[in-house]
Design an enzyme around this catalytic site. Structure first.
Site, mmCIF file in Angstrom:
data_model
loop_
_atom_site.group_PDB
_atom_site.id
_atom_site.type_symbol
_atom_site.label_atom_id
_atom_site.label_comp_id
_atom_site.label_asym_id
_atom_site.label_seq_id
_atom_site.Cartn_x
_atom_site.Cartn_y
_atom_site.Cartn_z
ATOM 1 N N ASP A 1 64.106 6.003 18.932
ATOM 2 C CA ASP A 1 64.493 4.601 19.084
ATOM 3 C C ASP A 1 64.409 3.929 17.713
ATOM 4 O OD1 ASP A 1 64.756 1.845 20.212
ATOM 5 O OD2 ASP A 1 64.484 2.906 22.102
ATOM 6 N N HIS B 1 67.169 4.488 15.622
ATOM 7 C CA HIS B 1 68.144 3.414 15.823
ATOM 8 C C HIS B 1 68.121 2.396 14.689
ATOM 9 C CE1 HIS B 1 68.224 4.076 20.503
ATOM 10 N NE2 HIS B 1 68.562 5.143 19.807
#
Length: 383
Positions: free
Chosen positions: A232, A255
């Site tokens: 993430d 991310h």
């Protein structure tokens, strides 16, 4: 505050506060508390939680200039969810991790209060905490990530965070490896004056909600010279965060570095005075992101991105999505170069190929130097 004044201010704070544990001379008012003296086994299978708690009680209650809880090298210590809480009596509390810490191997082996593991290791209500390595902290996340969420829906929504720092001040974290926590790898919450440097944080690239470092309701946070590779956000910045300086981060997979999302359910949330500089993205899903819900309760201002380079594999590579009623303001970008990892390779990799390389909505600010991808919503400085 003018963004250049902000930059100078944050730089000066960082350099003036980099005072880690001193090893130059012995302190007559210091004491070391070795976990082996409290019955720790260190074989990776026996539960060492009680030994650690007993060692912490003496470490925290020692009256002196420095108190050290020592976790020796060459051994692995199994810990159930545990909280190291203050306030403590020494001016400096050193949590020295030379060995390795490991969580229970499988979710059913975790001993949680009321079957809800909020976090694995928590440090709370401590002033003057120094967490130092070079040990490894292994949250044993893979078994949590592979749960059948249709069968174990509640457990999937309650994956515990790895290391949590809360309600603390003057915290220094350095030279440790954090890996495979079931949820956020490290969470900094409701604290001030936090200095993080030279960390390695890793989790599988497809692991869910495994943000490397999450920052929430914190003041004066410095994250410097670290490698973060997760499933993430490498770093996520949430509500109530002010005066945050992020620099020298190698990010990816992951991310990228994100602010938000903020304002869900109309709640009042703010982020301001953030600098992200000298960072490299390596095959991140995205790059730089700001995300808010369409509400008048959110305020994001005084944000600088400077010298951000690298590659991403999903468009948009830069995503600045703010509220129409309260636009993000004083957003400054200088020397941004995030390229398409798959460009020119003839691969149809992008799941979101219809998106442009950059999205910029309801943003007020300026750009300077080379900006790739282009951001039409920012005024370009002319010299």
């Amino acid at each position: 505050m003018d963004i250049f004044m902000l930059l100078t201010y944050l730089f000066s704070l960082f350099h003036n506060n980099q005072t880690g544990p001193s090893h130059s001379s012995p302190d007559v008012n210091s004491k070391i508390f070795n976990v082996f003296d409290y019955g720790a086994i260190g074989n990776g299978y026996a539960d060492d939680t009680k030994a650690f708690m007993d060692a912490w009680e003496d470490t925290c209650n020692y009256i002196g200039s420095k108190s050290t809880m020592e976790i020796p090298q060459g051994r692995t210590f199994l810990l159930q969810p545990v909280g190291f809480h203050g306030p403590c009596k020494s001016k400096k509390i050193v949590f020295s991790i030379s060995g390795n810490l490991t969580a229970p191997y499988a979710p059913y082996q975790w001993k949680c209060n009321e079957d809800y593991c909020h976090q694995w290791i928590e440090f709370a209500h401590i002033n003057g905490l120094y967490i130092d390595g070079p040990g490894t902290i292994d949250g044993q996340g893979p078994k949590w990530w592979s749960l059948n969420c249709k069968k174990y829906e509640q457990a999937c929504h309650r994956r515990p965070r790895g290391i949590v720092i809360s309600h603390s001040s003057n915290v220094h974290i350095s030279n440790i490896v954090v890996k495979d926590s079931p949820n956020f790898q490290m969470s900094l919450e409701d604290s001030k004056w936090i200095f993080v440097k030279q960390l390695t944080i890793t989790a599988d690239g497809d692991s869910p909600n495994t943000d490397g470092i999450h920052i929430q309701r914190c003041l004066n946070v410095f994250v410097h010279n670290s490698n973060i590779h997760t499933g993430d956000d490498c770093i996520s910045i949430g509500d109530g965060s002010k005066y945050v300086n992020i620099s020298g981060i190698s990010c990816g997979p992951g991310h990228g570095i994100s602010i938000g999302s903020l304002g869900r359910n109309g709640s009042k949330e703010t982020v301001e005075n953030v600098i992200v500089r000298d960072c490299i993205f390596r095959k991140t899903d995205n790059g730089v992101r700001i995300k808010t819900w369409q509400t008048d309760a959110v305020e994001i201002k005084n944000i600088m991105y400077k010298h951000i380079h690298g590659t991403a594999v999903k468009k948009p590579f830069v995503e600045l999505l703010c509220s129409k009623s309260v636009p993000c303001r004083d957003i400054y970008m200088n020397d941004i170069d995030i390229l398409d990892q798959e460009e020119g390779k003839g691969k149809k990799y992008h799941k979101r190929s219809s998106h442009p390389p950059a999205e910029c909505i309801n943003v007020r600010g300026e750009s300077n130097g080379a900006i790739k991808p282009k951001l039409a919503c920012l005024d370009s400085e002319r010299h």
